[in-house]
Design a protein around this motif. Sequence first.
Motif, PDB file in Angstrom:
ATOM      1  N   SER A  36       1.019  -1.101   0.037  1.00 55.36           N
ATOM      2  CA  SER A  36      -0.016   0.274   0.339  1.00 55.36           C
ATOM      3  C   SER A  36       0.748   1.320  -0.447  1.00 55.36           C
ATOM      4  N   ALA A  37       2.423   1.288  -0.362  1.00 55.56           N
ATOM      5  CA  ALA A  37       3.455   1.892  -0.007  1.00 55.56           C
ATOM      6  C   ALA A  37       2.750   3.177   1.298  1.00 55.56           C
ATOM      7  N   LEU A  38       2.956   2.991   2.240  1.00 54.84           N
ATOM      8  CA  LEU A  38       2.830   3.437   3.222  1.00 54.84           C
ATOM      9  C   LEU A  38       3.612   4.013   3.697  1.00 54.84           C
ATOM     10  N   PHE A  39       5.353   3.837   3.470  1.00 50.98           N
ATOM     11  CA  PHE A  39       6.209   4.104   3.882  1.00 50.98           C
ATOM     12  C   PHE A  39       6.648   5.076   3.021  1.00 50.98           C
ATOM     13  N   ASN A  40       6.436   6.214   3.593  1.00 50.58           N
ATOM     14  CA  ASN A  40       7.168   7.208   3.113  1.00 50.58           C
ATOM     15  C   ASN A  40       8.215   8.924   3.115  1.00 50.58           C
ATOM     16  N   ALA A  41       9.166   7.904   3.669  1.00 49.66           N
ATOM     17  CA  ALA A  41      10.466   8.805   4.709  1.00 49.66           C
ATOM     18  C   ALA A  41      11.681   7.774   4.871  1.00 49.66           C
ATOM     19  N   SER A  42      12.708   8.109   5.013  1.00 43.12           N
ATOM     20  CA  SER A  42      14.038   7.238   6.041  1.00 43.12           C
ATOM     21  C   SER A  42      13.937   5.801   4.407  1.00 43.12           C
ATOM     22  N   LEU A  43      13.281   6.114   3.359  1.00 47.14           N
ATOM     23  CA  LEU A  43      13.385   5.068   1.766  1.00 47.14           C
ATOM     24  C   LEU A  43      15.038   4.847   1.910  1.00 47.14           C
ATOM     25  N   ARG A  65      12.036   1.742   7.922  1.00 47.52           N
ATOM     26  CA  ARG A  65      11.914   2.330   7.010  1.00 47.52           C
ATOM     27  C   ARG A  65      10.299   3.608   7.791  1.00 47.52           C
ATOM     28  N   ALA A  66      10.213   4.663   7.352  1.00 47.49           N
ATOM     29  CA  ALA A  66       9.689   5.039   8.105  1.00 47.49           C
ATOM     30  C   ALA A  66       7.718   5.952   7.592  1.00 47.49           C
ATOM     31  N   ILE A  67       7.476   6.277   8.112  1.00 49.90           N
ATOM     32  CA  ILE A  67       6.080   6.888   7.594  1.00 49.90           C
ATOM     33  C   ILE A  67       5.428   7.660   8.857  1.00 49.90           C
ATOM     34  N   ASP A  68       5.722   9.359   7.611  1.00 49.58           N
ATOM     35  CA  ASP A  68       5.933  10.423   7.800  1.00 49.58           C
ATOM     36  C   ASP A  68       4.294  11.293   8.479  1.00 49.58           C
TER      37      ASP A  68
END
Length: 136
Positions: free
Chosen positions: A92-99, A105-108
């Motif tokens: 679902s491409a939740l990770f949008n940071a620290s890629l 991996r992070a979710i901002d």
Amino acid sequence: MKKSATTTGESPSSESPARLIDARIAELSDWRGKTLSHIRALIRQADPEVVEEWKWRGVPVWSHAGIICTGETYKSVVKLTFAKGASLEDPSALFNASLEGNTRRAIDLHEGDDIDQDAFKALIRAAVALNGASAR
């Protein structure tokens, strides 16, 4: 649900991590507190055996056989950093940071952002499964 564990070298107070997280949410008293509270509820729904910890002088941490994720709050973002996020499928491409890293991996989440609750809970369950597999 398991009771929250305390960790060594953390808060000098005798308060449980769950109470410290409650206090942080109340202290924020804006969209960040509401977001952190909502994320916390989703994590507990996804993994009723999650252990809450308070590390690094004020960061909520959710663990199960290892760290699942942290919940850091900044002025304009609530950052959910998954300790082994690079090893997790994220359809679902939740990770949008620290890629760019090889491990985390992070979710901002910014004010007004919504999160796909089902996808987030699936990510939590996948992180728990990965921790369990690594522990064997």
